[in-house]
Design a protein around this motif. Sequence first.
Motif, PDB file in Angstrom:
ATOM      1  N   VAL A 148       5.163   0.953  -0.102  1.00 30.57           N
ATOM      2  CA  VAL A 148       5.737   0.982  -1.449  1.00 30.57           C
ATOM      3  C   VAL A 148       7.179   1.475  -1.443  1.00 30.57           C
ATOM      4  CG1 VAL A 148       4.907   3.293  -2.120  1.00 30.57           C
ATOM      5  CG2 VAL A 148       5.236   1.511  -3.862  1.00 30.57           C
ATOM      6  N   ASP A 203       0.853  -1.183   0.000  1.00 29.18           N
ATOM      7  CA  ASP A 203       0.000   0.000   0.000  1.00 29.18           C
ATOM      8  C   ASP A 203       0.890   1.234   0.000  1.00 29.18           C
ATOM      9  OD1 ASP A 203       0.921   0.280   2.614  1.00 29.18           O
ATOM     10  OD2 ASP A 203      -1.000  -0.163   3.553  1.00 29.18           O
ATOM     11  N   SER A 204       0.292   2.395   0.149  1.00 28.96           N
ATOM     12  CA  SER A 204       1.065   3.639   0.064  1.00 28.96           C
ATOM     13  C   SER A 204       2.122   3.752   1.153  1.00 28.96           C
ATOM     14  CB  SER A 204       0.131   4.851   0.108  1.00 28.96           C
ATOM     15  OG  SER A 204      -0.608   4.857   1.316  1.00 28.96           O
ATOM     16  N   THR A 205       1.944   3.058   2.271  1.00 29.33           N
ATOM     17  CA  THR A 205       2.934   3.142   3.347  1.00 29.33           C
ATOM     18  C   THR A 205       4.081   2.144   3.166  1.00 29.33           C
ATOM     19  OG1 THR A 205       1.753   1.584   4.779  1.00 29.33           O
ATOM     20  CG2 THR A 205       1.180   3.920   4.989  1.00 29.33           C
TER      21      THR A 205
END
Length: 148
Positions: A25, A21-23
């Motif tokens: 990547v 997820d965005s945290t």
Amino acid sequence: MYMGLIGYNQTLTTKELTYLDSTSVAGFTEFVNSLTTQPGRLLYYSVDKALDALNAAQYPENLQNVAVVTFTEGLDQGSLMMTDKYETEAEYAAALSNRISNERVYGRSIKAYTVGLLNDHIKDANQFRNNLYALASDSVKAMEASSM
């Protein structure tokens, strides 16, 4: 999506399967950027270990797809030294093809894609292409690229 990575030159370098997820990547990007090319490729062994990792990981019950994507620019050059289960490279490749075809993860079949770059240093183009097909779940998923 869950994702893991394996760099497979002289040794395996693994980024374990985790939720992407965005945290997370940035950690994957840093892992890829840290990889270096070295002589020797553990192509079959890395796919073998990737299949093991897929089977060992825990996923949510609503898992929809399971995929392995192999990017390669060469032939296998050392996997037989990593295991005593196979006598020849062809035997190892056939065993992996069988695993890809028959194993299930949470009841889902494995979609295996291969992308290969045929470089000038590859002396056996037939073996290179055989690897692409052996490590793909079907011939449509084996692709030869002109650049990476």
